[in-house]
Design a protein around this motif. Structure first.
Motif, mmCIF file in Angstrom:
data_model
loop_
_atom_site.group_PDB
_atom_site.id
_atom_site.type_symbol
_atom_site.label_atom_id
_atom_site.label_comp_id
_atom_site.label_asym_id
_atom_site.label_seq_id
_atom_site.Cartn_x
_atom_site.Cartn_y
_atom_site.Cartn_z
ATOM 1 N N UNK A 1 0.800 -0.506 -0.493
ATOM 2 C CA UNK A 1 0.259 -0.642 -1.846
ATOM 3 C C UNK A 1 -0.782 -1.756 -1.985
ATOM 4 N N UNK A 2 -0.553 -2.955 -1.419
ATOM 5 C CA UNK A 2 -1.551 -4.022 -1.599
ATOM 6 C C UNK A 2 -2.924 -3.649 -1.051
ATOM 7 N N UNK A 3 -2.956 -3.035 0.124
ATOM 8 C CA UNK A 3 -4.233 -2.655 0.712
ATOM 9 C C UNK A 3 -4.945 -1.599 -0.102
ATOM 10 N N UNK A 4 -4.186 -0.630 -0.622
ATOM 11 C CA UNK A 4 -4.782 0.407 -1.464
ATOM 12 C C UNK A 4 -5.378 -0.211 -2.717
ATOM 13 N N UNK A 5 -4.609 -1.097 -3.366
ATOM 14 C CA UNK A 5 -5.091 -1.736 -4.592
ATOM 15 C C UNK A 5 -6.348 -2.548 -4.332
ATOM 16 N N UNK A 6 -6.370 -3.257 -3.234
ATOM 17 C CA UNK A 6 -7.530 -4.082 -2.902
ATOM 18 C C UNK A 6 -8.766 -3.206 -2.659
ATOM 19 N N UNK A 7 -8.592 -2.106 -1.930
ATOM 20 C CA UNK A 7 -9.720 -1.215 -1.653
ATOM 21 C C UNK A 7 -10.254 -0.570 -2.933
ATOM 22 N N UNK A 8 -9.397 -0.426 -3.918
ATOM 23 C CA UNK A 8 -9.818 0.182 -5.175
ATOM 24 C C UNK A 8 -10.347 -0.844 -6.171
ATOM 25 N N UNK A 9 -10.501 -2.080 -5.722
ATOM 26 C CA UNK A 9 -11.154 -3.090 -6.552
ATOM 27 C C UNK A 9 -10.248 -3.982 -7.353
ATOM 28 N N UNK A 10 -8.935 -3.872 -7.183
ATOM 29 C CA UNK A 10 -8.011 -4.719 -7.936
ATOM 30 C C UNK A 10 -7.914 -6.103 -7.312
ATOM 31 N N UNK A 11 -7.579 -7.060 -8.139
ATOM 32 C CA UNK A 11 -7.243 -8.405 -7.666
ATOM 33 C C UNK A 11 -5.763 -8.388 -7.316
ATOM 34 N N UNK A 12 -5.410 -8.661 -6.072
ATOM 35 C CA UNK A 12 -4.033 -8.530 -5.609
ATOM 36 C C UNK A 12 -3.374 -9.901 -5.472
ATOM 37 N N UNK A 13 -2.190 -10.009 -6.020
ATOM 38 C CA UNK A 13 -1.371 -11.217 -5.943
ATOM 39 C C UNK A 13 -0.061 -10.842 -5.262
ATOM 40 N N UNK A 14 0.441 -11.699 -4.402
ATOM 41 C CA UNK A 14 1.718 -11.448 -3.736
ATOM 42 C C UNK A 14 2.793 -12.341 -4.338
ATOM 43 N N UNK A 15 3.868 -11.711 -4.809
ATOM 44 C CA UNK A 15 5.017 -12.444 -5.352
ATOM 45 C C UNK A 15 6.232 -12.097 -4.501
ATOM 46 N N UNK A 16 6.652 -13.005 -3.589
ATOM 47 C CA UNK A 16 7.756 -12.686 -2.676
ATOM 48 C C UNK A 16 9.118 -12.628 -3.349
ATOM 49 N N UNK A 17 9.290 -13.308 -4.458
ATOM 50 C CA UNK A 17 10.579 -13.287 -5.141
ATOM 51 C C UNK A 17 10.747 -11.957 -5.859
ATOM 52 N N UNK A 18 11.749 -11.175 -5.464
ATOM 53 C CA UNK A 18 11.950 -9.863 -6.049
ATOM 54 C C UNK A 18 12.389 -9.967 -7.506
ATOM 55 N N UNK A 19 11.879 -9.052 -8.304
ATOM 56 C CA UNK A 19 12.256 -8.993 -9.702
ATOM 57 C C UNK A 19 11.069 -8.632 -10.566
ATOM 58 N N UNK A 20 11.304 -7.757 -11.555
ATOM 59 C CA UNK A 20 10.218 -7.338 -12.441
ATOM 60 C C UNK A 20 9.617 -8.528 -13.164
ATOM 61 N N UNK A 21 10.474 -9.415 -13.654
ATOM 62 C CA UNK A 21 9.979 -10.590 -14.360
ATOM 63 C C UNK A 21 9.189 -11.515 -13.464
#
Length: 225
Positions: A38-58
């Motif tokens: 997903x991160x690579x796809x989002x980046x290729x489509x022009x999104x700004x990608x942030x990685x949050x290692x702590x699991x949880x929607x919030x």
């Protein structure tokens, strides 16, 4: 305008979601540990990608909020169940100063869009929110808009399923004007990590009950205006 999109294994949905972001708006895709690229796809489509290692929607939502720089921030699920093209209508009352927090009230477009157990849980939570805050809401939907600095001032602490509810409860405690607007709710792409099962749904309900049990926050700065 910034749009926060929490993401966990949404490779199939991302192309549709990102192509529907309004022109000139920035998509902030917060990857929460995807293993499907997903991160690579989002980046290729022009999104700004942030990685949050702590699991949880919030945790994902809050990471996106802190990364945002726009005055007004929107939130939207990344599973193609909600159309980002509708975000200008959701954000409109915030931008014109008639509301402080706008929630998209989900209106299912197909029988399978909103499972019965998830809908029942949502109705119960809406009832509890009315009792706790006085807000007569029908849905605690994930599509929403508010001012960034005001959201940060709410000092949201939940990093699981209670995050959207805590936002509403603390906004009500702070005297915000909270409104709803109808948005179509589409069958999501892939299986929900929360409402796809009874167990996931009621875990979310337990998280939200913990939020509702919090004592009312002391109002210090008034509404987000």
């Amino acid at each position: 305008m910034d749009v926060v999109l929490p993401c966990l294994d949404e490779a199939e949905a991302l192309p549709w979601v990102l192509e529907r972001i309004p022109p000139g708006w920035r998509a902030i895709v917060v990857d929460n540990g995807s293993t499907d690229g997903s991160p690579g796809i989002a980046r290729r489509l022009g999104a700004h990608v942030v990685h949050e290692p702590r699991r949880g929607f919030g945790a994902a939502c809050h990471a996106g909020l802190t990364e945002a720089t726009a005055d007004t921030v929107c939130f939207c699920d990344c599973d193609a169940s909600l159309d980002p093209a509708l975000l200008p209508a959701v954000a409109g009352p915030v931008l014109d100063g008639t509301a402080d927090l706008v929630l998209g009230r989900r209106r299912p477009t197909a029988r399978g869009a909103w499972p019965a157990h998830a809908r029942l849980a949502n109705l119960e939570l809406a009832r509890l929110v009315r009792r706790r805050t006085g807000l007569r809401l029908h849905d605690l939907g994930p599509m929403r808009a508010a001012r960034r600095e005001a959201l940060l001032a709410l000092d949201l602490t939940d990093r699981r399923s209670g995050y959207p509810l805590q936002m509403v409860v603390r906004a009500a405690d702070a005297g915000w004007r909270v409104t709803e607007t109808d948005v179509p709710y589409l069958p999501r792409t892939g299986r929900s990590k929360v409402t796809g099962t009874w167990r996931g749904t009621w875990q979310a309900v337990r998280d939200m009950r913990d939020v509702l049990a919090e004592p009312p926050a002391v109002r210090t700065s008034g509404a987000a205006r």
